[in-house]
Design a protein around this motif. Structure first.
Motif, short mmCIF file in Angstrom:
data_model
loop_
_atom_site.label_atom_id
_atom_site.label_comp_id
_atom_site.label_asym_id
_atom_site.label_seq_id
_atom_site.Cartn_x
_atom_site.Cartn_y
_atom_site.Cartn_z
N ALA A 124 5.51 -75.40 60.84
CA ALA A 124 4.41 -76.38 60.77
C ALA A 124 3.95 -76.57 59.33
N PHE A 125 3.86 -75.46 58.61
CA PHE A 125 3.41 -75.55 57.22
C PHE A 125 4.41 -76.34 56.38
N ARG A 126 5.69 -76.03 56.54
CA ARG A 126 6.72 -76.73 55.75
C ARG A 126 6.77 -78.22 56.10
N GLY A 127 6.53 -78.53 57.38
CA GLY A 127 6.58 -79.92 57.81
C GLY A 127 5.38 -80.73 57.35
N LEU A 128 4.24 -80.08 57.17
CA LEU A 128 3.00 -80.82 56.92
C LEU A 128 2.46 -80.67 55.50
N ARG A 130 3.36 -81.58 52.63
CA ARG A 130 3.39 -82.75 51.74
C ARG A 130 2.20 -83.67 51.98
N LEU A 131 1.71 -83.68 53.19
CA LEU A 131 0.56 -84.54 53.51
C LEU A 131 -0.72 -83.98 52.91
N ASN A 132 -0.98 -82.71 53.27
CA ASN A 132 -2.18 -82.05 52.75
C ASN A 132 -2.00 -80.55 52.96
N GLU A 133 -2.04 -79.80 51.88
CA GLU A 133 -1.70 -78.38 52.00
C GLU A 133 -2.70 -77.60 52.84
N THR A 134 -3.98 -77.86 52.64
CA THR A 134 -4.99 -77.12 53.41
C THR A 134 -4.87 -77.44 54.89
N ALA A 135 -4.68 -78.73 55.20
CA ALA A 135 -4.52 -79.12 56.61
C ALA A 135 -3.25 -78.51 57.19
N ALA A 136 -2.21 -78.39 56.36
CA ALA A 136 -0.95 -77.79 56.83
C ALA A 136 -1.16 -76.32 57.17
N VAL A 137 -1.90 -75.61 56.33
CA VAL A 137 -2.18 -74.19 56.60
C VAL A 137 -2.99 -74.07 57.89
N ALA A 138 -4.02 -74.93 58.03
CA ALA A 138 -4.86 -74.88 59.23
C ALA A 138 -4.05 -75.18 60.49
N ALA A 139 -3.19 -76.20 60.42
CA ALA A 139 -2.37 -76.56 61.58
C ALA A 139 -1.39 -75.44 61.91
N ALA A 140 -0.82 -74.83 60.85
CA ALA A 140 0.12 -73.73 61.05
C ALA A 140 -0.57 -72.57 61.76
N ALA A 141 -1.78 -72.26 61.33
CA ALA A 141 -2.52 -71.13 61.93
C ALA A 141 -2.87 -71.44 63.38
N TRP A 142 -3.31 -72.66 63.63
CA TRP A 142 -3.69 -73.06 65.01
C TRP A 142 -2.47 -72.96 65.93
N LEU A 143 -1.34 -73.46 65.42
CA LEU A 143 -0.12 -73.43 66.23
C LEU A 143 0.37 -71.99 66.45
N SER A 144 0.12 -71.13 65.46
CA SER A 144 0.58 -69.73 65.57
C SER A 144 -0.19 -68.97 66.64
N PHE A 205 -7.05 -67.54 48.63
CA PHE A 205 -7.15 -66.30 47.85
C PHE A 205 -5.76 -65.89 47.34
N ALA A 206 -4.78 -65.94 48.26
CA ALA A 206 -3.42 -65.50 47.92
C ALA A 206 -2.75 -66.47 46.95
N LYS A 207 -3.01 -67.75 47.16
CA LYS A 207 -2.37 -68.75 46.30
C LYS A 207 -2.85 -68.63 44.85
N ALA A 208 -4.14 -68.33 44.70
CA ALA A 208 -4.69 -68.16 43.36
C ALA A 208 -4.01 -67.00 42.64
N ARG A 209 -3.46 -66.07 43.41
CA ARG A 209 -2.76 -64.90 42.83
C ARG A 209 -1.23 -65.03 42.92
N LYS A 210 -0.76 -66.19 43.36
CA LYS A 210 0.68 -66.48 43.47
C LYS A 210 1.42 -65.47 44.36
N TRP A 211 0.84 -65.25 45.55
CA TRP A 211 1.45 -64.31 46.48
C TRP A 211 2.33 -65.00 47.53
N CYS A 212 2.27 -66.33 47.56
CA CYS A 212 2.77 -67.02 48.74
C CYS A 212 4.29 -67.15 48.76
N ALA A 213 4.86 -66.97 49.96
CA ALA A 213 6.32 -67.06 50.13
C ALA A 213 6.74 -68.36 50.78
N ALA A 214 5.93 -68.92 51.65
CA ALA A 214 6.33 -70.09 52.46
C ALA A 214 6.42 -71.35 51.62
#
Lengths: 214, 142
Positions: A124-128, A130-144, A205-214
């Motif tokens: 979900a995150f990879r698919g969304l 490009r539209l809006n990163e915060t919304a993609a994270v929220a949608a990914a979490a909801w779907l998870s 928080f993680a993105k500010a520290r460059k922890w993200c893998a996805a």
């Protein structure tokens, strides 16, 4: 959402253990390459957070209560394989220490929450994104949260069909799909919203520290 | 003669019609009460439960927990019982125990120390990841 012991028939949990065994072996492949000195402490902290989140019950509209999973933040920060392994560990601990989820049901719980939840979050995150990163994270979490809820409701709801006495009396979980689907899914729509807020905060928080893998 | 026969036939029908009546007898008996709660202490209220005597697949008692999450039932005369309680959303328990019989007092319930379990679990997790970290460091040390 953690299925306890005694609710699933052997026809369900034995194949689930076989499938989970293959999935755990797949997830463990390449672990040596993936893990390094920086990843391990972060993974430890996020796994401990997921473990704690699963034990904090919050009230849900309608009088019920539920808890966050934390699997989306694991998946977005470390990928599906590590998230699946880490969340399986969380489920095993919650089961052994708190009776939250059964040992016989561990494979179904791990496949639903650990594997399907993290895979849904990453896809979900990879698919969304490009539209809006915060919304993609929220949608990914909801779907998870909602997809594992659906899988758990299906696993429970088919029990009266696949394991019953000659007279039709269910041997394990007694409620069919028409009851389990709304009973599990509706509260998890709300839990998913809470998970989305929490995951966006952790993601930032993680993105500010460059922890993200996805 | 026909009337007498008809009367006899009608009288013969009377006992089965009495059999539809349900009798009742009030008695004071010692029931077992099992309180079921969620991890946060919220009662597992108004959910279905089943009680089985040891070795039986036919329920000894069925019912619903009360508002306080209590499953109350009269136990079989001897042996362990299996208590199963279900919520439609998949929450519930499936446990076996030896219930106290008439005249016996139940052993006090072991106190659930959730916070120490939580800390213990977190400690286990961190210890495991600590070991992994050691392994990763050793691997990279020439």
């Amino acid at each position: 959402m953690h299925i306890p012991d005694g609710f699933l028939s052997p026809q369900t949990y034995l194949p689930a253990y076989a499938a989970a065994g293959l999935a755990w072996a797949w997830a463990a492949r390449g672990l040596r390459r993936t893990l390094d000195e920086e990843t391990v402490p972060r993974l430890a902290a996020m796994t401990a957070l997921a473990y704690g989140l699963g034990l904090v019950m919050v009230p849900i509209p309608g009088g019920s209560s539920g808890h966050a999973l934390g699997v989306a933040m694991l998946a977005l920060l470390f990928g599906v394989r590590l998230a699946f392994l880490a969340y399986s560990l969380v489920l095993a601990l919650q089961s052994l220490l708190f009776g939250a989820g059964g040992i016989t049901a561990l494979a179904v719980n791990a496949l639903a929450m650990g594997l399907a939840g993290s895979a849904a979050a990453v896809l979900a995150f990879r698919g969304l994104r490009r539209l809006n990163e915060t919304a993609a994270v929220a949608a990914a979490a909801w779907l998870s949260v909602v997809l594992p809820g659906l899988l758990v409701a299906l696993a429970l709801g088919v029990q009266p069909l696949i394991a019953h006495k000659e007279d039709g009396t269910p041997l394990f979980f007694p409620f069919g799909l028409s009851i389990t689907l709304p009973a599990v899914l509706v509260p998890h729509f709300f839990i998913g919203a809470g998970e989305a807020v929490l995951t966006v905060l952790v993601w930032r928080f993680a993105k500010a520290r460059k922890w993200c893998a996805a | 003669m026909k009337r007498r026969l008809l009367l006899c036939w009608l009288l013969a029908l009377l006992p089965p019609s009495y059999a539809h009546e349900v009798h009742h007898a009030v008695a004071a008996q010692n029931a077992v009460s099992v309180r079921l709660t969620f991890a946060d202490g919220q009662p597992f209220a108004f959910e279905a439960f089943e009680v089985y005597a040891a070795g039986s697949d036919k329920p000894h008692a069925v019912g619903r927990t009360d508002a306080d999450g209590r499953a109350v039932f009269l136990p079989p005369s001897s042996g362990e019982v299996r208590l199963r309680a279900f919520a439609a959303d998949g929450h519930g328990v499936d446990l076996k125990f030896d219930p106290p019989r008439a005249g016996e007092t139940a052993a006090p319930a072991a106190s659930e120390d959730s916070s120490s379990k939580l800390v213990f679990g977190a400690g286990l997790l961190l210890a495991l990841f600590g070991l992994i970290q050691l392994f990763v460091k050793r691997k990279k040390t020439p």
